[in-house]
Design a protein around this motif. Structure first.
Motif, PDB file in Angstrom:
ATOM      1  N   GLY A 179       0.769  -1.074   0.092  1.00 53.00           N
ATOM      2  CA  GLY A 179      -0.041   0.067   0.012  1.00 53.00           C
ATOM      3  C   GLY A 179       0.690   1.320  -0.023  1.00 53.00           C
ATOM      4  N   SER A 180       0.300   2.168   0.509  1.00 57.05           N
ATOM      5  CA  SER A 180       1.143   3.854   0.545  1.00 57.05           C
ATOM      6  C   SER A 180       1.192   4.077   1.870  1.00 57.05           C
ATOM      7  CB  SER A 180       0.535   4.665  -0.458  1.00 57.05           C
ATOM      8  OG  SER A 180      -1.072   4.970  -0.002  1.00 57.05           O
ATOM      9  N   SER A 181       1.570   5.188   2.173  1.00 57.52           N
ATOM     10  CA  SER A 181       1.722   5.692   3.572  1.00 57.52           C
ATOM     11  C   SER A 181       2.248   4.804   4.808  1.00 57.52           C
ATOM     12  CB  SER A 181       0.385   6.539   3.842  1.00 57.52           C
ATOM     13  OG  SER A 181      -0.234   7.490   3.036  1.00 57.52           O
ATOM     14  N   ASP A 217       4.561   3.012  10.561  1.00 54.42           N
ATOM     15  CA  ASP A 217       4.452   1.562  10.850  1.00 54.42           C
ATOM     16  C   ASP A 217       5.536   0.732  10.296  1.00 54.42           C
ATOM     17  OD1 ASP A 217       2.076   2.038  12.338  1.00 54.42           O
ATOM     18  OD2 ASP A 217       0.672   1.953  10.640  1.00 54.42           O
ATOM     19  N   ILE A 218       6.069   1.128   9.053  1.00 59.20           N
ATOM     20  CA  ILE A 218       6.913   0.356   8.300  1.00 59.20           C
ATOM     21  C   ILE A 218       8.034   0.481   8.923  1.00 59.20           C
ATOM     22  CG2 ILE A 218       8.141   0.402   6.034  1.00 59.20           C
ATOM     23  CD1 ILE A 218       5.535   1.247   4.656  1.00 59.20           C
ATOM     24  N   SER A 219       8.382   1.526   9.623  1.00 60.95           N
ATOM     25  CA  SER A 219       9.584   1.816  10.072  1.00 60.95           C
ATOM     26  C   SER A 219       9.994   1.216  11.429  1.00 60.95           C
ATOM     27  CB  SER A 219       9.926   3.415  10.483  1.00 60.95           C
ATOM     28  OG  SER A 219       9.926   4.128   9.147  1.00 60.95           O
ATOM     29  N   LYS A 220       8.885   0.497  11.990  1.00 64.47           N
ATOM     30  CA  LYS A 220       9.375  -0.554  13.092  1.00 64.47           C
ATOM     31  C   LYS A 220       9.968  -1.557  12.769  1.00 64.47           C
ATOM     32  CE  LYS A 220       5.080   1.813  15.317  1.00 64.47           C
ATOM     33  NZ  LYS A 220       3.643   1.228  15.676  1.00 64.47           N
ATOM     34  N   ASP A 265      12.679  -4.379  10.845  1.00 59.35           N
ATOM     35  CA  ASP A 265      14.107  -4.354  10.419  1.00 59.35           C
ATOM     36  C   ASP A 265      14.171  -4.272   8.774  1.00 59.35           C
ATOM     37  OD1 ASP A 265      14.863  -4.949  13.063  1.00 59.35           O
ATOM     38  OD2 ASP A 265      15.051  -6.785  12.826  1.00 59.35           O
ATOM     39  N   LEU A 266      13.249  -4.988   8.073  1.00 62.26           N
ATOM     40  CA  LEU A 266      13.127  -4.955   6.454  1.00 62.26           C
ATOM     41  C   LEU A 266      11.816  -4.697   6.194  1.00 62.26           C
ATOM     42  CD1 LEU A 266      15.170  -7.367   4.395  1.00 62.26           C
ATOM     43  CD2 LEU A 266      12.536  -7.234   4.036  1.00 62.26           C
ATOM     44  N   ALA A 267      11.473  -4.263   5.100  1.00 63.27           N
ATOM     45  CA  ALA A 267      10.116  -3.965   4.541  1.00 63.27           C
ATOM     46  C   ALA A 267      10.134  -4.290   2.933  1.00 63.27           C
ATOM     47  CB  ALA A 267       9.607  -2.575   4.750  1.00 63.27           C
ATOM     48  N   PHE A 268       9.161  -5.148   2.441  1.00 61.52           N
ATOM     49  CA  PHE A 268       8.977  -5.394   1.237  1.00 61.52           C
ATOM     50  C   PHE A 268       7.899  -4.483   0.672  1.00 61.52           C
ATOM     51  CE2 PHE A 268      10.555  -9.540   2.518  1.00 61.52           C
ATOM     52  CZ  PHE A 268      11.609  -9.486   1.711  1.00 61.52           C
ATOM     53  N   LEU A 269       8.105  -3.595  -0.265  1.00 65.47           N
ATOM     54  CA  LEU A 269       7.394  -2.375  -0.548  1.00 65.47           C
ATOM     55  C   LEU A 269       7.068  -2.293  -2.166  1.00 65.47           C
ATOM     56  CD1 LEU A 269       9.069   0.443   1.706  1.00 65.47           C
ATOM     57  CD2 LEU A 269       7.067  -1.015   2.168  1.00 65.47           C
ATOM     58  N   GLU A 270       5.810  -1.710  -2.547  1.00 71.02           N
ATOM     59  CA  GLU A 270       5.654  -1.350  -3.869  1.00 71.02           C
ATOM     60  C   GLU A 270       6.268  -0.059  -4.065  1.00 71.02           C
ATOM     61  OE1 GLU A 270       5.335  -0.536  -7.282  1.00 71.02           O
ATOM     62  OE2 GLU A 270       4.423  -2.585  -6.951  1.00 71.02           O
ATOM     63  N   SER A 271       7.373   0.355  -4.920  1.00 73.39           N
ATOM     64  CA  SER A 271       7.944   1.391  -4.757  1.00 73.39           C
ATOM     65  C   SER A 271       7.196   2.478  -5.669  1.00 73.39           C
ATOM     66  CB  SER A 271       9.242   1.474  -5.719  1.00 73.39           C
ATOM     67  OG  SER A 271       9.044   1.001  -7.050  1.00 73.39           O
ATOM     68  N   ASN A 272       6.418   2.181  -6.374  1.00 74.87           N
ATOM     69  CA  ASN A 272       5.401   3.125  -7.095  1.00 74.87           C
ATOM     70  C   ASN A 272       4.698   3.890  -6.102  1.00 74.87           C
ATOM     71  OD1 ASN A 272       6.184   2.517  -9.631  1.00 74.87           O
ATOM     72  ND2 ASN A 272       4.922   0.757  -9.817  1.00 74.87           N
ATOM     73  N   ASN A 273       4.440   3.558  -4.781  1.00 74.53           N
ATOM     74  CA  ASN A 273       3.370   4.138  -4.045  1.00 74.53           C
ATOM     75  C   ASN A 273       4.254   5.146  -3.048  1.00 74.53           C
ATOM     76  OD1 ASN A 273       1.271   2.870  -4.864  1.00 74.53           O
ATOM     77  ND2 ASN A 273       1.546   1.040  -3.584  1.00 74.53           N
ATOM     78  N   GLU A 287      10.206   9.593   0.581  1.00 74.40           N
ATOM     79  CA  GLU A 287       9.638   8.445   1.695  1.00 74.40           C
ATOM     80  C   GLU A 287      10.435   7.440   1.869  1.00 74.40           C
ATOM     81  OE1 GLU A 287       4.893   9.544   1.248  1.00 74.40           O
ATOM     82  OE2 GLU A 287       5.859   8.539  -0.234  1.00 74.40           O
ATOM     83  N   ILE A 288      11.115   6.930   0.757  1.00 71.12           N
ATOM     84  CA  ILE A 288      11.908   5.787   1.050  1.00 71.12           C
ATOM     85  C   ILE A 288      13.241   6.127   1.758  1.00 71.12           C
ATOM     86  CG2 ILE A 288      13.578   4.122  -0.381  1.00 71.12           C
ATOM     87  CD1 ILE A 288      10.693   3.347  -0.719  1.00 71.12           C
ATOM     88  N   GLN A 289      13.859   7.426   1.511  1.00 73.71           N
ATOM     89  CA  GLN A 289      14.804   7.586   2.415  1.00 73.71           C
ATOM     90  C   GLN A 289      14.501   7.832   3.901  1.00 73.71           C
ATOM     91  OE1 GLN A 289      18.024   8.107   1.382  1.00 73.71           O
ATOM     92  NE2 GLN A 289      18.269   8.192   3.505  1.00 73.71           N
ATOM     93  N   GLN A 290      13.111   8.398   4.044  1.00 82.25           N
ATOM     94  CA  GLN A 290      12.773   8.454   5.494  1.00 82.25           C
ATOM     95  C   GLN A 290      12.689   7.147   6.208  1.00 82.25           C
ATOM     96  OE1 GLN A 290       8.965  10.541   5.725  1.00 82.25           O
ATOM     97  NE2 GLN A 290       8.614   9.927   7.921  1.00 82.25           N
TER      98      GLN A 290
END
Length: 231
Positions: free
Chosen positions: A32-34, A38-41, A43-51, A56-59
């Motif tokens: 999803g987006s945003s 929550d994601i930052s809690k 160690d690793l996150a699989f994400l959809e970069s288009n979102n 935000e990725i740097q954050q």
């Protein structure tokens, strides 16, 4: 230098000489987006970069989370005309096993199977990877739909070649394969991890349901194979 192959039944880490994933206590998969906090809690996150914007990725990275971003390499989410040399006048990378002059479709996800050995497709994946890694700033690639090779075995060498090309182009980023069990031996020296999607359950009629006994035995047997690759 040895690297661990991370297996995500977890993630499985394999011996190799490229990027080394750190020990992980947790991870998340979120397309999803945003929800950056929550994601930052994890160690690793699989994400959809288009979102996500690059900022935000740097954050997410600044919070100590490793963002590994999705890319489909065995299916195409939508039809493209491309060079127009394929079935139905679409791109030459589409497969047409039933010879109906239309690209073969995955009815579950409404995506289209591709021949990973097609040079135009390989270049497309390399171009998309550059956007994900260089422009968006993701730390790695999550390689999905590798299992197209099980439906179209003749595309297997091309799939291995494509993944090797990604490794050659980006020796210092994380590559995590989604399944791809039938080429696990070939993947082991190339990728940093293998995600075992649908280990104990699968999506059926919009609901996740546990595998019955024989299916669970099958996934367990592959889990043992993958564990052996970590040795």
């Amino acid at each position: 230098m040895k690297k661990s192959l991370l297996i995500l039944l977890s993630i499985i880490m394999l011996p190799s000489a490229y990027a080394i994933l750190p020990d992980l206590t947790n991870y998340t998969t979120y397309y999803g987006s945003s929800r950056i906090n929550d994601i930052s809690k994890f160690d690793l996150a699989f994400l959809e970069s288009n979102n996500y914007a690059a900022s935000e990725i740097q954050q997410i990275k600044n919070a100590g989370t490793i963002p590994i971003c999705y890319i489909t390499i065995g299916e195409d989410d939508q039809l493209h005309v491309g060079d127009g040399q394929g079935p139905g006048g679409y791109a030459s990378w589409y497969l047409d096993a039933d010879n109906n002059n239309q690209p073969d479709k995955n009815p579950f996800w409404n995506s289209y199977y591709v021949d990973a050995s097609n040079e135009a497709w390989q270049q497309r994946i390399l171009n998309l990877s550059s956007i994900i890694l260089s422009q968006k700033g993701c730390s790695g690639l999550f390689l999905d739909t590798i299992d197209t090779i099980d439906l179209y075995p003749s595309t297997t060498p091309g799939m291995i070649s494509l993944i090797q090309q990604l490794r050659n182009a980006y020796p210092n980023v994380y590559l995590v394969a989604n399944r791809g069990f039938t080429i696990a031996d070939e993947l082991a020296p190339i990728v940093d991890g293998i995600m075992f999607e649908s280990f104990s359950s699968s999506l059926q009629s919009s609901q996740y349901k546990a595998w019955p006994g024989t299916d669970l035995e099958w996934t367990s047997s592959w889990g043992l194979v993958l564990r052996e690759l970590q040795q």
